[in-house]
Design an enzyme around this catalytic site. Structure first.
Site, mmCIF file in Angstrom:
data_model
loop_
_atom_site.group_PDB
_atom_site.id
_atom_site.type_symbol
_atom_site.label_atom_id
_atom_site.label_comp_id
_atom_site.label_asym_id
_atom_site.label_seq_id
_atom_site.Cartn_x
_atom_site.Cartn_y
_atom_site.Cartn_z
ATOM 1 C CG HIS A 1 -2.043 0.937 1.125
ATOM 2 N ND1 HIS A 1 -1.954 2.266 1.434
ATOM 3 C CD2 HIS A 1 -3.310 0.728 0.682
ATOM 4 C CE1 HIS A 1 -3.123 2.831 1.201
ATOM 5 N NE2 HIS A 1 -3.965 1.925 0.739
ATOM 6 C CG ASP B 1 -8.460 -4.758 -2.439
ATOM 7 O OD1 ASP B 1 -9.680 -4.636 -2.299
ATOM 8 O OD2 ASP B 1 -7.716 -3.835 -2.805
#
Ligand code: CMC
Length: 427
Positions: free
Chosen positions: A308, A365
């Site tokens: 991320h 996710d």
């Protein structure tokens, strides 16, 4: 007494002052250097591809602490909200800044419940799509088309109009999402049933048919509601920045949200949930994990659902989803081998120097697809559900932008490295 503003001086190599830059204090997270006078004072621009060091706006909505791995909506920890709140209450919080009292909540919920239906004319739009169209493509088209139906929402300086636009969008997204799915499987569209709650209604429109009464499984509805909370906002991510950028021109908000959906679709962003399940299926067996990790380390592929831009620690949403995935599988009496595979893959990656060095951890996710799969939701709908949830964040950020006196048309500059001026000569 007025607060002292921190100032920084930019000097040249001879220590001559070029400009003076103010530093804005944040309530949490990094303070921000205001570079607005830079171009006027020095003729230079800043260069920051991917906006690694750029704050594009001021915001009071959501805060991410990437080092600690925390996420706050209006100051409340995501884990706290996921455990104790519900999606519509969180939506109100993100939009209005405070949790609603009983009366405010029932007024808000009623308003969402009674805006779920689409203009009947919109149904005909679906027929223009191929049956095998990706539902995200349909979402981009149909949500954008809403702008043609709500011409009354053009004066956004009127707060009432902004509120009604927000509510229309939040209410209609599940209806459009479910229709995109029904279209792809050739089943009739289901009208919303306003007696049901937000997530229940969505499930009813996805899985019900006019032939049989549909009974919503309350634990599935609860899990879906939880997923919607976790995906509702995430400060200035790519799709939210897209919505703000489109909105900065004064464009119709339904069209702005369509641009956010387009941005979300990419596998580096919201499309990662679908890509994770595809990746897990491709790995297929625990014995293939080692080889897959080697491919990742030699940059042949990426470990989807990992890494991320902001989190350099475990994504707090991934923690909640991981726990919830176990719960959903148990409550549905399912034992998904992909869950076992994902856990093993995570454990191996977290011990590997490549991931440790780069601070790559599971993101939101990584496990969400496993819950969706257990709920019977098809892969192509994963990112669509993300878009239903994120609509709240997009519209809250769009609304905030409208109320910000600093906000102006977003118009970045560039570092031009092309040809210098030359004369036309036919070849
Ligand atoms: N697998 C393997 N290597 C990775 C990964 C990954 N998932 N993510 C980053 N890296 C490596 C990358 O190769 C680079 O290594 P090197 O320094 O050797 O070149 C280093 O880590 C830094 O990567 P980056 O691409 O510069 O980092 P970024 O901040 O620009 O990218 C990201 C962030 C999310 C796009 C990226 O981590 C990624 O592609 N992850 C997989 C896709 C994914 O799961 N996306 C969902 C993000 S969370 C939900 C959302 O935003 O919607």
């Amino acid at each position: 007494m007025a607060k002292k503003i921190k100032r920084y001086f930019l000097t040249d190599e001879n220590n001559q002052k070029l400009t003076e830059l103010n530093c804005h204090d944040s309530t949490l997270g990094p303070d921000v250097l205001d570079v607005t006078p830079l171009y006027t004072d020095t003729g230079m621009l800043t260069y920051d591809p991917g906006f690694n060091s750029t704050a594009s706006c001021k915001s009071k909505i959501t805060f991410v602490d990437g080092e600690k791995g925390t996420l706050l909506y209006r100051g409340y920890e995501i884990d706290d909200l996921a455990r104790n709140s519900n999606f519509l209450e969180v939506a109100y919080l993100l939009l209005e800044g405070e949790l609603p009292d009983k009366k405010e909540f029932s007024e808000f919920e009623y308003s969402i419940r009674t805006h779920t239906m689409l203009n009947e004319q919109l149904h005909t739009f679906f027929n223009g799509f191929r049956r095998d169209a990706h539902p995200m493509a349909i979402m981009v088209g149909v949500v954008g088309a809403l702008s043609a139906f709500y011409n009354d929402s053009t004066d956004f300086t009127d707060r009432k109009k902004r509120i009604i636009t927000s509510r229309r969008l939040i209410a209609k997204m599940p209806t459009i999402a479910a229709m995109a799915y029904k279209y792809s499987i050739g089943q009739p569209f289901m009208y919303p049933n306003n007696a049901l709650g937000y997530s229940e209604n969505f499930l009813q429109m996805m899985f019900g048919t006019p032939c049989d009464p549909y009974k919503v499984n309350p634990s599935v509805a609860k899990a879906l509601d939880n997923i919607l909370i976790l995906h509702a906002d995430h400060e200035q991510n790519a799709s939210t920045s897209t919505v703000r950028m489109a909105g900065s021109t004064g464009a119709n908000p339904f069209a702005c949200i369509a641009s956010g959906i387009a941005s979300l679709w990419g596998p580096a962003h919201g499309g990662a949930n679908e890509a994770v399940i595809k990746m897990l299926k491709k790995i297929g067996d625990k014995k293939n994990i080692k080889g897959f990790i080697e491919d990742v380390k030699s940059h042949k592929t990426r470990l989807m659902g990992f890494g991320h831009r902001v989190y350099k620690n475990y994504d707090p949403r991934a923690k909640v989803i991981r726990e919830s995935a176990h719960h959903v599988l148990k409550s549905m009496g399912r034992n998904d081998p992909l869950m076992e595979l994902a856990m093993e893959l995570e454990a191996i990656a977290l011990k590997d120097e490549y991931f440790i060095e780069r601070k790559l951890y599971p993101n939101v996710d990584f496990y969400s697809g496993i819950i969706f799969k257990a709920m019977g939701i098809p892969e192509s709908m994963y990112t669509v559900i993300f878009s239903v949830a994120r609509t709240v964040g997009w519209i809250a950020q769009w609304t905030e932008m409208y109320g910000d006196s600093d906000s102006k048309i977003a118009r970045p500059r560039q570092l031009y490295i092309g040809k210098t001026e030359r004369k036309y000569k036919k070849k």
